[in-house]
Design a protein around this motif. Structure first.
Motif, short mmCIF file in Angstrom:
data_model
loop_
_atom_site.label_atom_id
_atom_site.label_comp_id
_atom_site.label_asym_id
_atom_site.label_seq_id
_atom_site.Cartn_x
_atom_site.Cartn_y
_atom_site.Cartn_z
N ALA A 43 21.16 38.08 -11.04
CA ALA A 43 21.71 38.15 -9.68
C ALA A 43 20.68 38.42 -8.58
O ALA A 43 20.87 37.97 -7.46
N ARG A 44 19.62 39.13 -8.89
CA ARG A 44 18.64 39.49 -7.85
C ARG A 44 17.79 38.29 -7.46
O ARG A 44 17.45 37.46 -8.31
N GLU A 45 17.41 38.23 -6.22
CA GLU A 45 16.56 37.13 -5.75
C GLU A 45 15.18 37.17 -6.43
O GLU A 45 14.62 36.13 -6.75
N ASP A 46 14.63 38.39 -6.65
CA ASP A 46 13.31 38.50 -7.27
C ASP A 46 13.37 38.49 -8.80
O ASP A 46 12.34 38.51 -9.46
N LYS A 47 14.57 38.47 -9.38
CA LYS A 47 14.80 38.37 -10.83
C LYS A 47 14.12 39.49 -11.63
O LYS A 47 13.80 39.32 -12.80
N ARG A 48 13.95 40.67 -11.03
CA ARG A 48 13.31 41.79 -11.71
C ARG A 48 14.36 42.65 -12.40
O ARG A 48 15.42 42.91 -11.87
N SER A 49 14.02 43.11 -13.60
CA SER A 49 14.90 43.98 -14.37
C SER A 49 14.40 45.42 -14.28
O SER A 49 13.39 45.71 -13.62
N ILE A 50 15.10 46.32 -14.95
CA ILE A 50 14.72 47.73 -14.93
C ILE A 50 13.30 47.91 -15.44
O ILE A 50 12.49 48.61 -14.83
N HIS A 51 12.96 47.30 -16.59
CA HIS A 51 11.60 47.49 -17.13
C HIS A 51 10.55 46.85 -16.23
O HIS A 51 9.41 47.31 -16.21
N ASP A 52 10.90 45.83 -15.44
CA ASP A 52 9.97 45.28 -14.47
C ASP A 52 9.69 46.29 -13.36
O ASP A 52 8.54 46.44 -12.93
N PHE A 53 10.73 46.97 -12.88
CA PHE A 53 10.53 47.98 -11.85
C PHE A 53 9.70 49.15 -12.36
O PHE A 53 8.84 49.67 -11.66
N ILE A 54 9.95 49.57 -13.60
CA ILE A 54 9.19 50.68 -14.19
C ILE A 54 7.71 50.34 -14.27
O ILE A 54 6.85 51.16 -13.95
N ALA A 55 7.39 49.10 -14.66
CA ALA A 55 5.99 48.70 -14.87
C ALA A 55 5.35 48.04 -13.66
O ALA A 55 4.15 47.76 -13.67
N GLY A 56 6.13 47.78 -12.61
CA GLY A 56 5.59 47.10 -11.43
C GLY A 56 5.26 45.64 -11.71
O GLY A 56 4.26 45.12 -11.22
N THR A 57 6.12 44.98 -12.49
CA THR A 57 5.88 43.60 -12.89
C THR A 57 7.05 42.70 -12.51
O THR A 57 8.09 43.18 -12.06
N TYR A 58 6.87 41.42 -12.73
CA TYR A 58 7.94 40.43 -12.66
C TYR A 58 7.53 39.27 -13.55
O TYR A 58 6.38 39.19 -13.99
N VAL A 59 8.46 38.39 -13.83
CA VAL A 59 8.16 37.22 -14.64
C VAL A 59 8.20 36.01 -13.71
O VAL A 59 9.15 35.83 -12.95
N ASN A 106 8.05 32.67 -7.04
CA ASN A 106 8.52 31.82 -8.14
C ASN A 106 8.99 32.62 -9.36
O ASN A 106 8.50 32.42 -10.48
N PRO A 107 9.96 33.53 -9.17
CA PRO A 107 10.42 34.32 -10.31
C PRO A 107 11.18 33.46 -11.32
O PRO A 107 11.83 32.49 -10.97
N ALA A 108 11.03 33.82 -12.58
CA ALA A 108 11.73 33.13 -13.67
C ALA A 108 13.08 33.81 -13.89
O ALA A 108 13.16 35.03 -13.92
N GLY A 109 14.11 33.01 -14.05
CA GLY A 109 15.46 33.53 -14.19
C GLY A 109 15.82 33.92 -15.61
O GLY A 109 15.03 33.84 -16.55
N PHE A 110 17.07 34.31 -15.74
CA PHE A 110 17.60 34.85 -16.99
C PHE A 110 17.44 33.89 -18.17
O PHE A 110 16.97 34.27 -19.23
N TRP A 111 17.86 32.63 -18.01
CA TRP A 111 17.87 31.69 -19.14
C TRP A 111 16.49 31.35 -19.63
O TRP A 111 16.26 31.24 -20.84
N ARG A 112 15.53 31.22 -18.72
CA ARG A 112 14.15 30.93 -19.14
C ARG A 112 13.57 32.13 -19.89
O ARG A 112 12.86 31.96 -20.88
N ARG A 113 13.84 33.31 -19.40
CA ARG A 113 13.34 34.51 -20.07
C ARG A 113 13.98 34.66 -21.45
O ARG A 113 13.29 34.99 -22.43
N LEU A 114 15.28 34.41 -21.54
CA LEU A 114 15.97 34.51 -22.81
C LEU A 114 15.41 33.48 -23.81
O LEU A 114 15.14 33.81 -24.97
N LEU A 115 15.22 32.26 -23.35
CA LEU A 115 14.70 31.21 -24.23
C LEU A 115 13.29 31.56 -24.72
O LEU A 115 12.96 31.36 -25.90
N ALA A 116 12.46 32.10 -23.84
CA ALA A 116 11.11 32.50 -24.24
C ALA A 116 11.16 33.60 -25.31
O ALA A 116 10.40 33.56 -26.28
#
Length: 137
Positions: A114-130, A5-15
């Motif tokens: 664009a990614r299915e898992d919605k992970r960004s560069i800082h997510d990969f660095i920290a081993g996280t996702y939203v 259940n990854p959160a997409g771009f618009w939800r992250r931006l709004l948060a």
């Protein structure tokens, strides 16, 4: 553990925008009252830094804005985000964005969109996702 259940771009931006309004503006006003400077000042920078590091670590990956939108930061391995994880997301990820002169930030936005898992560069660095999933307490 898989990304669910990854959160997409618009939800992250709004948060992030809600965090800026609900947390950032009051901190800026208090910073102005304490330092007398309407520009960036040590107080505002320190409190916003501590907010970004500590609040998600103690509040199951939520910030105020993320909680309002119903998303949170989670570790890919299922563990709880901590100060170290948040340090990697904020500082090391931010360093990548600065070193690449903002190009990394643009790439990250495209990755989240664009990614299915919605992970960004800082997510990969920290081993996280939203995610939109609630924490298991």
């Amino acid at each position: 553990m898989a990304v669910t259940n990854p959160a997409g771009f618009w939800r992250r931006l709004l948060a992030n925008l809600l965090d800026a309004i609900v947390i950032g503006i009051p901190i800026s006003i208090i910073g102005y009252l304490i330092t007398g400077s309407a520009e960036e000042n040590w107080f505002t920078n320190l409190v916003e830094l501590l907010y970004a590091l500590i609040v998600p670590a103690v509040w199951y990956g939520y910030t105020v804005g993320k909680r309002m939108i119903g998303i949170r930061i989670a570790k890919v391995n299922g563990g709880k985000v901590g100060i170290g994880t948040m340090f990697l997301r904020l500082f090391v990820g931010g360093l990548v964005y600065v070193i690449t002169l903002g190009i990394g930030l643009i790439v990250s936005a495209i990755m989240v969109a664009a990614r299915e898992d919605k992970r960004s560069i800082h997510d990969f660095i920290a081993g996280t996702y939203v995610t939109t999933e609630k924490p298991t307490v």
